[in-house]
Every structure is written in C-alpha cells, then in structure tokens.
Design a protein around this motif. Structure first.
Motif, PDB file in Angstrom:
ATOM      1  N   GLY A   1      10.774  -5.274   1.376  1.00  0.00           N
ATOM      2  CA  GLY A   1      10.930  -6.568   2.025  1.00  0.00           C
ATOM      3  C   GLY A   1      10.997  -7.717   1.032  1.00  0.00           C
ATOM      4  O   GLY A   1      10.507  -8.814   1.284  1.00  0.00           O
ATOM      5  N   LYS A   2      11.621  -7.457  -0.102  1.00  0.00           N
ATOM      6  CA  LYS A   2      11.754  -8.445  -1.180  1.00  0.00           C
ATOM      7  C   LYS A   2      13.221  -8.640  -1.529  1.00  0.00           C
ATOM      8  O   LYS A   2      14.076  -7.860  -1.135  1.00  0.00           O
ATOM      9  N   THR A   3      13.505  -9.683  -2.304  1.00  0.00           N
ATOM     10  CA  THR A   3      14.867  -9.907  -2.783  1.00  0.00           C
ATOM     11  C   THR A   3      15.021  -9.297  -4.179  1.00  0.00           C
ATOM     12  O   THR A   3      14.030  -8.980  -4.841  1.00  0.00           O
ATOM     13  N   LEU A   4      16.265  -9.185  -4.619  1.00  0.00           N
ATOM     14  CA  LEU A   4      16.517  -8.709  -5.982  1.00  0.00           C
ATOM     15  C   LEU A   4      15.832  -9.613  -6.999  1.00  0.00           C
ATOM     16  O   LEU A   4      15.266  -9.138  -7.984  1.00  0.00           O
ATOM     17  N   ASN A   5      15.890 -10.925  -6.771  1.00  0.00           N
ATOM     18  CA  ASN A   5      15.240 -11.862  -7.690  1.00  0.00           C
ATOM     19  C   ASN A   5      13.732 -11.645  -7.733  1.00  0.00           C
ATOM     20  O   ASN A   5      13.118 -11.763  -8.795  1.00  0.00           O
ATOM     21  N   ASP A   6      13.127 -11.343  -6.580  1.00  0.00           N
ATOM     22  CA  ASP A   6      11.678 -11.125  -6.527  1.00  0.00           C
ATOM     23  C   ASP A   6      11.239  -9.974  -7.420  1.00  0.00           C
ATOM     24  O   ASP A   6      10.198 -10.045  -8.072  1.00  0.00           O
ATOM     25  N   ILE A   7      12.020  -8.914  -7.438  1.00  0.00           N
ATOM     26  CA  ILE A   7      11.597  -7.680  -8.115  1.00  0.00           C
ATOM     27  C   ILE A   7      12.249  -7.480  -9.478  1.00  0.00           C
ATOM     28  O   ILE A   7      11.596  -7.031 -10.418  1.00  0.00           O
ATOM     29  N   PHE A   8      13.524  -7.810  -9.606  1.00  0.00           N
ATOM     30  CA  PHE A   8      14.247  -7.405 -10.810  1.00  0.00           C
ATOM     31  C   PHE A   8      14.670  -8.532 -11.737  1.00  0.00           C
ATOM     32  O   PHE A   8      15.176  -8.267 -12.822  1.00  0.00           O
ATOM     33  N   TRP A   9      14.486  -9.779 -11.355  1.00  0.00           N
ATOM     34  CA  TRP A   9      14.858 -10.885 -12.233  1.00  0.00           C
ATOM     35  C   TRP A   9      13.797 -11.055 -13.301  1.00  0.00           C
ATOM     36  O   TRP A   9      12.612 -11.165 -12.998  1.00  0.00           O
ATOM     37  N   GLU A  10      14.210 -11.085 -14.561  1.00  0.00           N
ATOM     38  CA  GLU A  10      13.264 -11.307 -15.661  1.00  0.00           C
ATOM     39  C   GLU A  10      13.124 -12.800 -15.908  1.00  0.00           C
ATOM     40  O   GLU A  10      14.124 -13.505 -16.052  1.00  0.00           O
TER      41      GLU A  10
ATOM     42  N   LEU B   1      20.466   1.116  -6.051  1.00  0.00           N
ATOM     43  CA  LEU B   1      19.073   1.552  -6.003  1.00  0.00           C
ATOM     44  C   LEU B   1      18.142   0.340  -5.962  1.00  0.00           C
ATOM     45  O   LEU B   1      17.166   0.333  -5.212  1.00  0.00           O
ATOM     46  N   CYS B   2      18.449  -0.679  -6.727  1.00  0.00           N
ATOM     47  CA  CYS B   2      17.642  -1.909  -6.697  1.00  0.00           C
ATOM     48  C   CYS B   2      17.612  -2.499  -5.297  1.00  0.00           C
ATOM     49  O   CYS B   2      16.548  -2.892  -4.790  1.00  0.00           O
ATOM     50  N   ILE B   3      18.782  -2.564  -4.653  1.00  0.00           N
ATOM     51  CA  ILE B   3      18.875  -3.111  -3.300  1.00  0.00           C
ATOM     52  C   ILE B   3      18.049  -2.271  -2.330  1.00  0.00           C
ATOM     53  O   ILE B   3      17.306  -2.806  -1.496  1.00  0.00           O
TER      54      ILE B   3
ATOM     55  N   ASP C   1       0.825  -1.208   0.000  1.00  0.00           N
ATOM     56  CA  ASP C   1       0.000   0.000   0.000  1.00  0.00           C
ATOM     57  C   ASP C   1       0.860   1.259   0.000  1.00  0.00           C
ATOM     58  O   ASP C   1       0.626   2.192   0.753  1.00  0.00           O
ATOM     59  N   MET C   2       1.885   1.245  -0.867  1.00  0.00           N
ATOM     60  CA  MET C   2       2.792   2.380  -0.987  1.00  0.00           C
ATOM     61  C   MET C   2       2.644   3.008  -2.367  1.00  0.00           C
ATOM     62  O   MET C   2       2.495   2.307  -3.357  1.00  0.00           O
ATOM     63  N   SER C   3       2.699   4.318  -2.407  1.00  0.00           N
ATOM     64  CA  SER C   3       2.668   5.028  -3.689  1.00  0.00           C
ATOM     65  C   SER C   3       4.082   5.080  -4.257  1.00  0.00           C
ATOM     66  O   SER C   3       5.063   4.771  -3.567  1.00  0.00           O
ATOM     67  N   GLN C   4       4.186   5.506  -5.506  1.00  0.00           N
ATOM     68  CA  GLN C   4       5.505   5.699  -6.101  1.00  0.00           C
ATOM     69  C   GLN C   4       6.291   6.719  -5.285  1.00  0.00           C
ATOM     70  O   GLN C   4       7.487   6.559  -5.062  1.00  0.00           O
ATOM     71  N   LYS C   5       5.618   7.750  -4.813  1.00  0.00           N
ATOM     72  CA  LYS C   5       6.286   8.781  -4.008  1.00  0.00           C
ATOM     73  C   LYS C   5       6.774   8.210  -2.686  1.00  0.00           C
ATOM     74  O   LYS C   5       7.866   8.571  -2.223  1.00  0.00           O
ATOM     75  N   ASP C   6       5.995   7.320  -2.055  1.00  0.00           N
ATOM     76  CA  ASP C   6       6.427   6.699  -0.801  1.00  0.00           C
ATOM     77  C   ASP C   6       7.742   5.952  -0.991  1.00  0.00           C
ATOM     78  O   ASP C   6       8.668   6.081  -0.181  1.00  0.00           O
ATOM     79  N   ILE C   7       7.820   5.148  -2.054  1.00  0.00           N
ATOM     80  CA  ILE C   7       9.045   4.385  -2.335  1.00  0.00           C
ATOM     81  C   ILE C   7      10.190   5.345  -2.644  1.00  0.00           C
ATOM     82  O   ILE C   7      11.301   5.200  -2.126  1.00  0.00           O
ATOM     83  N   ALA C   8       9.900   6.330  -3.490  1.00  0.00           N
ATOM     84  CA  ALA C   8      10.928   7.301  -3.881  1.00  0.00           C
ATOM     85  C   ALA C   8      11.508   8.014  -2.663  1.00  0.00           C
ATOM     86  O   ALA C   8      12.728   8.132  -2.531  1.00  0.00           O
ATOM     87  N   ASP C   9      10.650   8.471  -1.770  1.00  0.00           N
ATOM     88  CA  ASP C   9      11.113   9.174  -0.571  1.00  0.00           C
ATOM     89  C   ASP C   9      11.954   8.251   0.306  1.00  0.00           C
ATOM     90  O   ASP C   9      12.952   8.670   0.880  1.00  0.00           O
ATOM     91  N   ALA C  10      11.556   6.988   0.398  1.00  0.00           N
ATOM     92  CA  ALA C  10      12.264   6.026   1.253  1.00  0.00           C
ATOM     93  C   ALA C  10      13.667   5.716   0.735  1.00  0.00           C
ATOM     94  O   ALA C  10      14.567   5.423   1.528  1.00  0.00           O
ATOM     95  N   VAL C  11      13.856   5.771  -0.583  1.00  0.00           N
ATOM     96  CA  VAL C  11      15.167   5.422  -1.152  1.00  0.00           C
ATOM     97  C   VAL C  11      15.948   6.632  -1.665  1.00  0.00           C
ATOM     98  O   VAL C  11      17.069   6.488  -2.134  1.00  0.00           O
TER      99      VAL C  11
ATOM    100  N   VAL D   1      15.102   9.017  -4.157  1.00  0.00           N
ATOM    101  CA  VAL D   1      15.011   9.402  -5.573  1.00  0.00           C
ATOM    102  C   VAL D   1      13.675  10.113  -5.796  1.00  0.00           C
ATOM    103  O   VAL D   1      12.879  10.246  -4.881  1.00  0.00           O
ATOM    104  N   THR D   2      13.432  10.550  -7.019  1.00  0.00           N
ATOM    105  CA  THR D   2      12.161  11.208  -7.321  1.00  0.00           C
ATOM    106  C   THR D   2      11.082  10.178  -7.675  1.00  0.00           C
ATOM    107  O   THR D   2      11.399   9.044  -8.039  1.00  0.00           O
TER     108      THR D   2
END
Length: 69
Positions: free
Chosen positions: A55-64, A46-48, A15-25, A27-28
């Motif tokens: 609360g995910k791994t790199l494989n969860d989010i960025f592995w194609e 940035l991926c990490i 339940d996070m917006s793009q802005k929530d994630i951006a602020d947490a890491v 970036v814009t």
C-alpha cells in the motif's frame, strides 16, 4: 546499492515477513532479502507489485533520498 530500509520498515509496519511479501508477488523469500540488503536491483514490475502489496508508492519504497557515489 544501499540497503532498502524503507522496504523493511514498510513490511514490518504491515506485520509481514519476507516470505509473506515474496508469496504475494511471486518471488522467493531470498529475492526479498536480497532487495532489502541492497544485493539485488528488482525490475520495475516487481517494484510495483511490492508497492501494491504494501500500500505504498514507488517513491515511498524505492526512491533514494541521497545519491551514493
């Protein structure tokens, strides 16, 4: 680059917006939007950071799953 629906899905599940994630890491919102749309290839650091916030791994989010040629 293809759209990153895994990032969008993980963000929505938290339940996070793009802005929530951006602020947490640190970036814009536009950067997060560009990553989700496949218009920007983020650095490993940035991926990490994004994965830690979600609360995910790199494989969860960025592995194609499939290689697009």
């Amino acid at each position: 680059m293809s759209k990153n629906l895994k990032l969008k899905s993980a963000r929505a599940a938290k339940d996070m917006s793009q802005k929530d994630i951006a602020d947490a890491v640190g970036v814009t919102r536009q950067t997060i939007n560009a990553i989700e749309n496949g218009d920007y290839n983020p650095s490993v650091n940035l991926c990490i950071a994004i994965c830690k916030v979600l609360g995910k791994t790199l494989n969860d989010i960025f592995w194609e799953d499939e290689i697009h040629e």
